[in-house]
Design an enzyme around this catalytic site. Structure first.
Site, PDB file in Angstrom:
ATOM      1  CB  SER A   1      -1.325   0.114   1.090  1.00  0.00           C
ATOM      2  OG  SER A   1      -2.297  -1.147   1.331  1.00  0.00           O
TER       3      SER A   1
ATOM      4  CG  HIS B   1      -5.683  -1.950   4.520  1.00  0.00           C
ATOM      5  ND1 HIS B   1      -6.049  -2.648   3.986  1.00  0.00           N
ATOM      6  CD2 HIS B   1      -4.859  -0.721   3.407  1.00  0.00           C
ATOM      7  CE1 HIS B   1      -6.190  -2.205   1.819  1.00  0.00           C
ATOM      8  NE2 HIS B   1      -4.777  -1.747   2.267  1.00  0.00           N
TER       9      HIS B   1
END
Length: 497
Positions: free
Chosen positions: A349, A436
């Site tokens: 990410s 997340h």
């Protein structure tokens, strides 16, 4: 034919195209929107001009004032057109057809006139205050008695505004949902400075959270064999790593890759959100091999790790409606069924907020260093005494830093602090981290020079992060986050300043 029917069937004639002055106002609004300003700021009154009037004052007036898109007469007619949609004497189908007439006018209206319609929908379709207060008093009096449940129902009904019924009428026809989603997307940039629009925004978000509940969404795999129109949507909406060519998109959909999206029956052919996955043998530490169109495909029979490397929402009008966490969980289940050997589910990410955060917090971070560490860092930079400005200037070219450079380690420590200890109101500072970690993931590993693209360097000095989805500890990690503690690996903790 009564007046309500006439309004419903002639809304485009009731609300004619904008005059030259109105188009000028629209141009100012569009410029303000592009600059991130509000609609109220977009058409500032000149010196000596009268103050901007509220919608109720404009509805009662006779003449249009400078800076107002719709004249009082047309504003009243627009209100009549909206009221005709929820006329109790007409059917749902007729009300929906009238709503589509308004939507057809809206499609051709300039931005300034559209904004007047938002204000009418937001301010003129409110719950009856007197009935609401009366129902609240009855509910309060009934608490603890057998009549409590009934009183609560009456109170809830009293607080429902006619605005909700108005919006529901737009949804009668399939294209009505598309219209409302696009309307909210266009309105969102104007919310901060014009609170009058907030009621309409909250109503839309509430309704969308019901209409787009994950129970009504279909999970579909998007592959190279999918319709070209759907693949074009991926190219259009990809928000993390731009798709550069058809060969690039084929690489993301073929062989050792998977792409899944959530679809809604009222927005056919458009994924509301999609995730791109690479099936590999170990946790990825750089985005370049995953995006390399010429790299050899992984052996799917040996793949043990699924890397989620891009998640993109496609509809800004659905902001606040949460289905990303459900998408990841559904995709994990689907992948496990197809590839039983998969054991690790992680992301690669970006850290989009890191560089701007460093610019504001460099001084405080440097103050936390021990004297010896600060001297070593200053010597590496050639700055004595070390200043925040010198530190920030030195990290402008992070890819040139050698592996053992104190500056490189300091940058990693800053990133670890940002992800693991940077909280505001109990939530992670970084938007991707909030997503997340809120889903139960753990901050697993920082990766140096993982995204050397201009965008990656600008946002995070080229750093990327792996978030690990340990399926047995998702609830534990969410509980830790609820206590204001970010779940991180020991490797990351060792980097804390």
């Amino acid at each position: 034919m009564n007046s309500s029917n006439w309004i419903g069937r002639n809304v485009s004639r009731l609300l004619p195209a904008a005059s030259a002055k109105q188009k000028d106002a629209d141009t100012q609004l569009a410029r303000a929107q592009a600059a991130g300003k509000s609609g109220a700021q977009a058409a500032p009154k000149e010196k000596g001009s009268p103050a901007l009037r509220s919608i109720p004052l404009r509805l009662e007036a006779a003449l249009r004032q400078e800076g107002e898109a719709l004249s009082p007469r047309l504003l009243r007619r627009a209100l009549q057109a909206l009221q005709a949609i929820i006329d109790p004497r007409v059917s749902e189908v007729e009300g929906g057809r009238r709503a589509m007439d308004v939507a057809a006018w809206y499609a051709d209206a300039p931005l300034a006139q559209r904004r007047d319609l938002w204000l009418l929908m937001s301010e003129q379709f409110v719950a009856d205050a007197e009935k609401t207060m009366e129902a609240l008093a009855r509910f309060a009096a009934a608490v603890g008695t057998p009549d409590e449940a009934v009183a609560e129902v009456h109170y809830r009904r009293a607080t429902v505004s006619p605005r909700r019924r108005l919006l529901q009428r737009f949804s009668v026809y399939p294209e009505g949902v598309r219209f409302l989603v696009d309307l909210r997307a266009e309105m969102l940039p104007f919310l901060k400075a014009d609170r009058r629009l907030m009621a309409l925004d909250v109503e839309l978000e509430y309704m969308f959270s019901t209409w787009f509940d994950v129970g009504f969404l279909d999970l579909r795999r998007i592959s190279w064999d999918s319709p070209a129109s759907l693949i074009e949507k991926l190219i259009q909406y990809e928000a993390v790593h731009d798709i550069r060519s058809w060969a690039d998109v084929k690489n993301r959909l073929d062989s050792d890759r998977r792409c899944y999206g959530f679809f809604h029956p009222r927005l056919p052919g458009i994924p509301l959100i999609f995730v791109e996955v690479a099936l590999v043998g170990e946790m990825a530490q750089s985005i370049e091999p995953l995006l390399d169109e010429h790299a050899a495909a992984s052996d799917l029979n040996k793949a043990t790790t699924a890397i989620f490397y891009s998640i993109s929402n496609t509809q800004s009008g659905l902001r606040g409606v949460s289905f990303g966490d459900s998408l990841i969980k559904r995709v994990v289940e689907t992948l496990k069924n197809e590839f039983p050997r998969l054991k690790v589910f992680a992301t690669l990410s970006p850290i989009p907020g890191l560089r701007s955060w460093l610019g504001k917090n460099a001084a405080a971070l440097l103050d936390q260093l021990a004297d010896k560490e600060r001297r070593a860092l200053g010597q590496a930079i050639g700055s004595d005494p070390l200043t925040p400005g010198d530190f920030l200037a030195a990290i402008e070219s992070p890819l040139e830093l050698p592996e053992k450079s104190p500056l490189r380690r300091m940058l990693l420590r800053c990133a670890a602090h940002y992800l693991g200890q940077g909280l505001q109101d109990g939530k992670p500072l970084d938007a991707v981290a909030r997503f997340h970690l809120g889903n139960g993931a753990r901050v697993e590993r920082l990766n140096w020079a993982a995204d050397p693209s201009p965008k990656g360097l600008k946002q995070s000095c080229g750093l990327m992060v792996n978030y690990l989805y340990d399926l047995k500890r998702l609830d534990k990690h969410r509980a830790l986050l609820a206590q204001g503690k970010v779940p991180v690996s020991m490797e990351l903790q060792d980097l804390y300043i």
